[in-house]
Design an enzyme around this catalytic site. Structure first.
Site, PDB file in Angstrom:
ATOM      1  N   THR A  13      46.280  41.130  44.953  1.00 52.85           N
ATOM      2  CA  THR A  13      45.013  40.714  45.565  1.00 52.85           C
ATOM      3  C   THR A  13      45.217  39.460  46.408  1.00 52.85           C
ATOM      4  O   THR A  13      46.132  38.677  46.182  1.00 52.85           O
ATOM      5  CB  THR A  13      43.951  40.437  44.488  1.00 52.85           C
ATOM      6  OG1 THR A  13      44.386  39.364  43.636  1.00 52.85           O
ATOM      7  CG2 THR A  13      43.691  41.671  43.656  1.00 52.85           C
ATOM      8  N   GLY A  14      44.339  39.306  47.399  1.00 53.44           N
ATOM      9  CA  GLY A  14      44.410  38.120  48.255  1.00 53.44           C
ATOM     10  C   GLY A  14      45.759  37.981  48.918  1.00 53.44           C
ATOM     11  O   GLY A  14      46.332  36.888  48.934  1.00 53.44           O
ATOM     12  N   GLY A  18      49.963  33.433  52.782  1.00 50.92           N
ATOM     13  CA  GLY A  18      50.435  32.552  51.721  1.00 50.92           C
ATOM     14  C   GLY A  18      51.245  33.228  50.635  1.00 50.92           C
ATOM     15  O   GLY A  18      52.046  34.139  50.886  1.00 50.92           O
ATOM     16  N   ILE A  19      51.039  32.786  49.399  1.00 46.79           N
ATOM     17  CA  ILE A  19      51.794  33.293  48.255  1.00 46.79           C
ATOM     18  C   ILE A  19      51.607  34.796  48.095  1.00 46.79           C
ATOM     19  O   ILE A  19      52.562  35.535  47.846  1.00 46.79           O
ATOM     20  CB  ILE A  19      51.381  32.561  46.965  1.00 46.79           C
ATOM     21  CG1 ILE A  19      51.833  31.098  47.012  1.00 46.79           C
ATOM     22  CG2 ILE A  19      51.970  33.241  45.738  1.00 46.79           C
ATOM     23  CD1 ILE A  19      51.339  30.266  45.837  1.00 46.79           C
ATOM     24  N   SER A 140      48.108  27.868  38.285  1.00 48.05           N
ATOM     25  CA  SER A 140      48.541  26.650  38.979  1.00 48.05           C
ATOM     26  C   SER A 140      48.913  25.599  37.950  1.00 48.05           C
ATOM     27  O   SER A 140      48.370  25.592  36.837  1.00 48.05           O
ATOM     28  CB  SER A 140      47.407  26.118  39.860  1.00 48.05           C
ATOM     29  OG  SER A 140      47.679  24.799  40.309  1.00 48.05           O
ATOM     30  N   TYR A 153      38.376  23.471  40.192  1.00 48.62           N
ATOM     31  CA  TYR A 153      39.531  24.338  40.463  1.00 48.62           C
ATOM     32  C   TYR A 153      40.459  24.383  39.258  1.00 48.62           C
ATOM     33  O   TYR A 153      40.874  25.455  38.802  1.00 48.62           O
ATOM     34  CB  TYR A 153      40.284  23.824  41.692  1.00 48.62           C
ATOM     35  CG  TYR A 153      41.635  24.460  41.903  1.00 48.62           C
ATOM     36  CD1 TYR A 153      41.743  25.750  42.401  1.00 48.62           C
ATOM     37  CD2 TYR A 153      42.810  23.761  41.611  1.00 48.62           C
ATOM     38  CE1 TYR A 153      42.983  26.338  42.595  1.00 48.62           C
ATOM     39  CE2 TYR A 153      44.057  24.335  41.803  1.00 48.62           C
ATOM     40  CZ  TYR A 153      44.134  25.634  42.298  1.00 48.62           C
ATOM     41  OH  TYR A 153      45.375  26.216  42.483  1.00 48.62           O
TER      42      TYR A 153
END
Length: 263
Positions: A13-14, A18-19, A140, A153
């Site tokens: 997903t997403g 980026g990553i 993270s 976050y």
């Protein structure tokens, strides 16, 4: 090393930048059939082209917002079964605690936590029935070392660790694993703007700003540099492979090539 991913289907997903994009690229190049999700058709098509240009031929996209229940339904109808689920979708922002509204908290939880909850609920039963599968949450280091200016976050990233560990308990005695990866600050399209917003002199050269950031905001970092997205993707590809069969219920802190088992 052959990661034995040929014949495996992976959903990331997403993954339009980026990553997520690097994870999709690495899995595809390793031979997996990869599906990526994104909300923007142009960005989705661009990501598909980038992966194919890198040698990953078997990749498709689903136009859907994985952050919402409706989007999760679109994804589930488009792909009823996957072997590997990478819950990568996530957003972040720097904001003073007193300025974070209820809506701000809810939005980050929907994107960062509930997206992974919904898709894991969709795909875990099939993995258990087939007695093989991988679920990987991209959390993270902020889930453990809470930045004072990103409390909402960080809380979502801590929540991901709880969900991941709890799901791993449900896989006991099977060949299904659930793990989390905790990258440190990672180079991406939006990171320069974030770093400049934190800098004492936002107009300084970016290398100087990065050095200041690690000296002040991330002094505990071992690498003392930005992690590259490819470095995170390499760890995720290993966790997605049959070769990681003894790693389950772990939170792995990724700082470049260094991995520390936390759970």
């Amino acid at each position: 090393m052959d990661l034995q991913l040929k014949g495996k289907t992976a959903l990331v997903t997403g993954a339009t930048a980026g990553i997520g994009l690097e994870i999709a690229r690495t899995l595809a190049v390793e031979g997996a059939r990869v599906i990526i999700t994104g909300r923007d058709r142009a960005k989705l098509d661009s990501a598909l082209s980038a992966v194919k240009a890198s040698g990953g031929s078997d990749i498709t996209g689903i136009l859907a917002d994985a952050a919402g229940a409706e989007g999760a339904g679109v994804i589930a109808r488009a792909e009823a079964s996957v072997d590997i689920l990478v819950n990568n979708l996530g957003i972040y922002e720097s904001k003073a605690f007193g300025e974070i509204s209820d809506a701000g908290w809810s939005h980050l939880f929907d994107v960062n936590v509930m997206s992974g909850v919904r898709l894991s609920r969709t795909y875990l039963p099939g993995m258990l029935e087939r007695n093989w599968g991988r679920i990987i949450f991209i959390s993270s280091e902020s889930g453990l070392a809470i930045p004072h200016d990103m409390i909402h976050y960080a809380t979502t990233k801590t929540a991901q660790l709880s969900v991941s560990r709890g799901l791993a308990q449900l896989t006991r005695g099977t060949n299904v694993t659930v793990n989390s990866v905790l990258p440190g600050p990672t180079r991406s399209d939006g990171i320069e703007g974030f770093l400049r917003s934190q800098a004492s002199d936002p107009s300084a050269p970016i290398k100087q700003i990065e050095a200041e950031f690690f000296a002040t905001a991330r002094s505990a970092s071992i690498l003392q540099r930005m992690v590259e997205a490819e470095e995170v993707a390499n760890l995720v590809a290993y966790l997605a492979s049959p070769r990681s069969s003894a790693t389950n219920g772990a939170a792995l802190r990724a700082e470049g090539g260094l991995v520390n088992t936390i759970a």
